[in-house]
Motif scaffolding. Structure first.
Motif, mmCIF file in Angstrom:
data_model
loop_
_atom_site.group_PDB
_atom_site.id
_atom_site.type_symbol
_atom_site.label_atom_id
_atom_site.label_comp_id
_atom_site.label_asym_id
_atom_site.label_seq_id
_atom_site.Cartn_x
_atom_site.Cartn_y
_atom_site.Cartn_z
ATOM 1 N N PRO A 217 0.796 -1.233 0.000
ATOM 2 C CA PRO A 217 0.000 0.000 0.000
ATOM 3 C C PRO A 217 0.828 1.282 0.000
ATOM 4 O O PRO A 217 0.277 2.364 -0.239
ATOM 5 N N PHE A 218 2.124 1.181 0.262
ATOM 6 C CA PHE A 218 2.975 2.373 0.321
ATOM 7 C C PHE A 218 3.797 2.573 -0.953
ATOM 8 O O PHE A 218 4.597 3.492 -1.040
ATOM 9 N N LEU A 223 7.605 5.436 -4.689
ATOM 10 C CA LEU A 223 8.117 5.572 -6.052
ATOM 11 C C LEU A 223 7.978 6.997 -6.569
ATOM 12 O O LEU A 223 8.798 7.451 -7.382
ATOM 13 N N GLU A 224 6.960 7.720 -6.102
ATOM 14 C CA GLU A 224 6.848 9.122 -6.496
ATOM 15 C C GLU A 224 8.017 9.927 -5.954
ATOM 16 O O GLU A 224 8.585 10.785 -6.649
ATOM 17 N N THR A 227 11.153 9.019 -7.948
ATOM 18 C CA THR A 227 11.183 9.700 -9.248
ATOM 19 C C THR A 227 11.607 11.151 -9.102
ATOM 20 O O THR A 227 12.407 11.668 -9.904
ATOM 21 N N LYS A 228 11.085 11.826 -8.076
ATOM 22 C CA LYS A 228 11.464 13.223 -7.826
ATOM 23 C C LYS A 228 12.962 13.334 -7.545
ATOM 24 O O LYS A 228 13.633 14.260 -8.032
ATOM 25 N N THR A 229 13.468 12.390 -6.777
ATOM 26 C CA THR A 229 14.898 12.402 -6.441
ATOM 27 C C THR A 229 15.747 12.171 -7.685
ATOM 28 O O THR A 229 16.767 12.855 -7.899
ATOM 29 N N LEU A 230 15.351 11.209 -8.525
ATOM 30 C CA LEU A 230 16.076 10.960 -9.772
ATOM 31 C C LEU A 230 16.074 12.194 -10.666
ATOM 32 O O LEU A 230 17.109 12.553 -11.252
#
Length: 281
Positions: A217-218, A223-224, A227-230
């Motif tokens: 559930p997390f 992953l959001e 993605t922001k970090t990448l």
């Protein structure tokens, strides 16, 4: 647990076989049902005191529902699933006591000593937890007790984020068509260990490594953020922005401050062991 019969549904799978062997080494009575066994799940439930469900994640809740009516208040229902919130909710619909269980290792292992098992006890009217703790502690396992929700949150980091990152690296290497044999000729211990971890994942089941992130559930929020970090790091690197890189690096270094000494000691030990291992090949 010497007086109880343990029934493992999915007992012919990798984890089921491992725990069947573990229990049988202590002369515990173990029953197994699986796809091709004469013993059915329903028969196993009627003959067992402790029922452990050791099937793929997507099959766990259907199996719980299948055996639910046959379970009684005198029995303990457990599972080996890598997620806990949904299976526990399903198990609580039965009359049995409920303790979720997640072995944090994947057989085969040279030794089970100091391997971690996470327990999520939810309903324990008959004192099963003390029996379970006593048995696994004597076997040398490290035991962690938590709630199903906290378990899934932590597994989001351990199994979703880390596995996702390793799979991303593996897929990227394959798409770049890197010759791994040649790359290993230039390798450092760090790269080789990273490559070993990637390779270990891709020797195992796509069903397992796909289902875990799809059902946790997390996963979305983790992953959001990933993605922001990448995107942030990519922009800094491509712009050759040394100041921003230094700021981000040092901020992250501060976060890891309590872990640095341990990380250096453990990784140095792994490196030395790997170099010694390579020298024997």
């Amino acid at each position: 647990m010497n007086e109880q019969t343990i029934g493992i549904i999915g007992g012919l799978g990798i984890m089921g076989r491992a725990f069947t062997q573990l229990f049988q080494e202590d002369n515990l009575q173990v029953l197994c049902s699986d796809i091709n066994t004469e013993l059915t799940n329903q028969e196993l439930v009627r003959q067992s005191d402790i029922i452990i469900i050791s099937v793929p994640i997507d099959q766990t809740i259907p199996v719980i529902q299948e055996i639910g009516e046959a379970l009684t208040e005198k029995q303990l229902l457990m599972d080996f699933t890598s997620i806990k919130t949904e299976p526990i909710e399903a198990m609580l619909q039965t009359k049995a006591d409920v303790i979720g269980m997640h072995p944090m290792f994947s057989p085969p292992m040279d030794s089970l000593t100091n391997q971690t098992i996470v327990l999520t006890p939810i309903r324990d009217r008959r004192g099963w937890l003390s029996l379970v703790l006593d048995y696994f502690q004597k076997k040398g396992f490290k035991l962690q007790i938590t709630s199903p929700e906290r378990h899934d949150e932590i597994m989001g980091l351990i199994q979703v984020l880390i596995h996702f990152n390793l799979m991303t690296l593996g897929i990227t290497l394959s798409r770049l068509e890197i010759d791994l044999s040649e790359a290993l000729e230039y390798t450092s211990p760090t790269f080789q260990i990273e490559l070993d971890l990637i390779g270990r994942i891709f020797t195992q089941s796509s069903e397992l490594y796909g289902t875990i992130p799809m059902r946790n559930p997390f996963t979305r929020q983790i992953l959001e953020q990933h993605t922001k970090t990448l995107d942030t790091l990519r922009e800094i690197i491509l712009k050759k922005d040394s100041e921003s890189f230094k700021e981000l690096f040092e901020k992250t270094s501060d976060y890891f401050q309590p872990f640095k000494t341990k990380a250096l000691a453990e990784s140095s030990y792994l490196f030395s062991q790997l170099v010694e291992f390579n020298g024997k090949q």
